[in-house]
Design a protein around this motif. Structure first.
Motif, PDB file in Angstrom:
ATOM      1  N   UNK A 111       0.711  -0.624  -0.060  1.00  0.00           N
ATOM      2  CA  UNK A 111       0.005   0.178   0.308  1.00  0.00           C
ATOM      3  C   UNK A 111       0.765   0.804   0.167  1.00  0.00           C
ATOM      4  N   UNK A 112       1.892   0.999   0.840  1.00  0.00           N
ATOM      5  CA  UNK A 112       2.884   2.470   0.464  1.00  0.00           C
ATOM      6  C   UNK A 112       4.146   2.411  -0.645  1.00  0.00           C
ATOM      7  N   UNK A 113       4.167   1.601  -1.279  1.00  0.00           N
ATOM      8  CA  UNK A 113       4.408   1.686  -2.799  1.00  0.00           C
ATOM      9  C   UNK A 113       3.351   2.506  -3.583  1.00  0.00           C
ATOM     10  N   UNK A 114       2.001   1.410  -3.309  1.00  0.00           N
ATOM     11  CA  UNK A 114       1.231   1.832  -4.512  1.00  0.00           C
ATOM     12  C   UNK A 114       0.725   3.539  -4.030  1.00  0.00           C
ATOM     13  N   UNK A 115       1.180   4.587  -2.902  1.00  0.00           N
ATOM     14  CA  UNK A 115       0.297   5.171  -3.074  1.00  0.00           C
ATOM     15  C   UNK A 115       1.959   6.600  -3.737  1.00  0.00           C
ATOM     16  N   UNK A 116       2.532   5.783  -2.801  1.00  0.00           N
ATOM     17  CA  UNK A 116       4.473   6.460  -3.886  1.00  0.00           C
ATOM     18  C   UNK A 116       3.863   6.752  -5.610  1.00  0.00           C
ATOM     19  N   UNK A 117       3.818   5.493  -5.793  1.00  0.00           N
ATOM     20  CA  UNK A 117       3.700   5.791  -7.631  1.00  0.00           C
ATOM     21  C   UNK A 117       2.448   6.386  -8.008  1.00  0.00           C
ATOM     22  N   UNK A 118       1.201   6.555  -6.920  1.00  0.00           N
ATOM     23  CA  UNK A 118       0.302   7.421  -7.481  1.00  0.00           C
ATOM     24  C   UNK A 118       0.751   9.023  -7.141  1.00  0.00           C
ATOM     25  N   UNK A 119       1.278   9.049  -5.941  1.00  0.00           N
ATOM     26  CA  UNK A 119       1.660  10.719  -6.162  1.00  0.00           C
ATOM     27  C   UNK A 119       2.776  10.767  -6.493  1.00  0.00           C
ATOM     28  N   UNK A 120       3.350  10.619  -6.965  1.00  0.00           N
ATOM     29  CA  UNK A 120       4.493  10.454  -8.047  1.00  0.00           C
ATOM     30  C   UNK A 120       4.316  10.647  -8.861  1.00  0.00           C
ATOM     31  N   UNK A 121       2.988  10.322  -9.756  1.00  0.00           N
ATOM     32  CA  UNK A 121       2.604  10.837 -10.886  1.00  0.00           C
ATOM     33  C   UNK A 121       1.927  11.666 -10.532  1.00  0.00           C
ATOM     34  N   UNK A 122       0.784  11.952 -10.101  1.00  0.00           N
ATOM     35  CA  UNK A 122       0.158  13.310  -9.691  1.00  0.00           C
ATOM     36  C   UNK A 122       0.955  14.263  -9.503  1.00  0.00           C
ATOM     37  N   UNK A 123       2.015  14.197  -8.296  1.00  0.00           N
ATOM     38  CA  UNK A 123       2.867  15.612  -8.199  1.00  0.00           C
ATOM     39  C   UNK A 123       3.770  15.581  -9.814  1.00  0.00           C
ATOM     40  N   UNK A 124       4.453  14.436 -10.546  1.00  0.00           N
ATOM     41  CA  UNK A 124       5.462  14.920 -11.061  1.00  0.00           C
ATOM     42  C   UNK A 124       4.615  14.852 -12.455  1.00  0.00           C
ATOM     43  N   UNK A 125       4.010  13.998 -13.405  1.00  0.00           N
ATOM     44  CA  UNK A 125       3.353  13.640 -13.829  1.00  0.00           C
ATOM     45  C   UNK A 125       2.251  15.215 -14.864  1.00  0.00           C
TER      46      UNK A 125
END
Length: 197
Positions: A111-125
């Motif tokens: 779950x932590x990793x799922x949130x990391x990739x979602x947040x990365x996509x939201x902020x950085x892409x």
């Protein structure tokens, strides 16, 4: 802010665009812990999985949701669902929500990793200025997980929605803003690098 279906992956999991073909594995996932029995959550009952997939794909077609199936665990099967929702293209905001994961992978790095990739996509892409996360005020497990991410409580919407059992839900609204993202990202990467006890 172009929000298009995309596959996002980490070491322990991947998020694939939700598809009807995921139906059987998602039924097995929601049965792992009988998640629909938690009255304060919105995990679908097994017999309603087709309708839930169709609902989310309908919101995708309208442009208000980007739904994912979460794959991971020992076998790499579907273990849950999550989404970008409440997509606000004008103000560059999204909510991460409608999330549930099988009991066998709860309290793991998944779950932590799922949130990391979602947040990365939201902020950085996508270039979001803020990402929201919401949960039932009485879902203390979810609130704790959101707070471990580093999200801050913006407030509580009182009598915000009706729960499946007819009771009124107070909704806790959390957010992470763009200026906080570098620190939050470092924190999540540190959490993932630490051994779990």
């Amino acid at each position: 802010m172009p929000v298009e279906p995309v596959t996002l992956a980490g070491r322990a999991m991947r998020l694939e665009p939700l598809a009807p073909a995921h139906h059987t594995e998602l039924i097995a996932a929601v049965q792992d812990g009988e998640l629909w029995r938690h009255w304060y959550t919105t995990a679908p009952e097994p017999q309603n999985m087709t309708a839930e997939i169709e609902r989310r794909l309908g919101l995708l077609a309208e442009g208000s949701m980007l739904p994912f199936t979460i794959f991971g665990g020992a076998q790499g099967h579907a273990v849950g669902m999550t989404s970008f929702m409440a997509i606000d293209r004008k103000h560059f905001r999204v909510e991460i929500g409608s999330t549930w994961i099988a009991r066998s992978v709860q309290r793991t790095a998944l779950n932590t990793e799922a949130k990391l990739v979602l947040l990365t996509h939201a902020f950085e892409t996508l270039g979001c200025v803020a990402v929201e996360l919401r949960t039932h005020a009485l879902n203390f497990q979810s609130r704790s997980a959101i707070e471990r991410l580093g999200a801050k409580l913006d407030g509580i919407l009182r009598n915000h929605q009706r729960a499946r059992n007819g009771t009124l839900r107070d909704t806790c609204v959390y957010s992470i803003i763009q200026s906080e993202w570098p620190t939050i990202r470092a924190h999540l990467e540190w959490q993932l690098a630490m051994p779990r006890t």
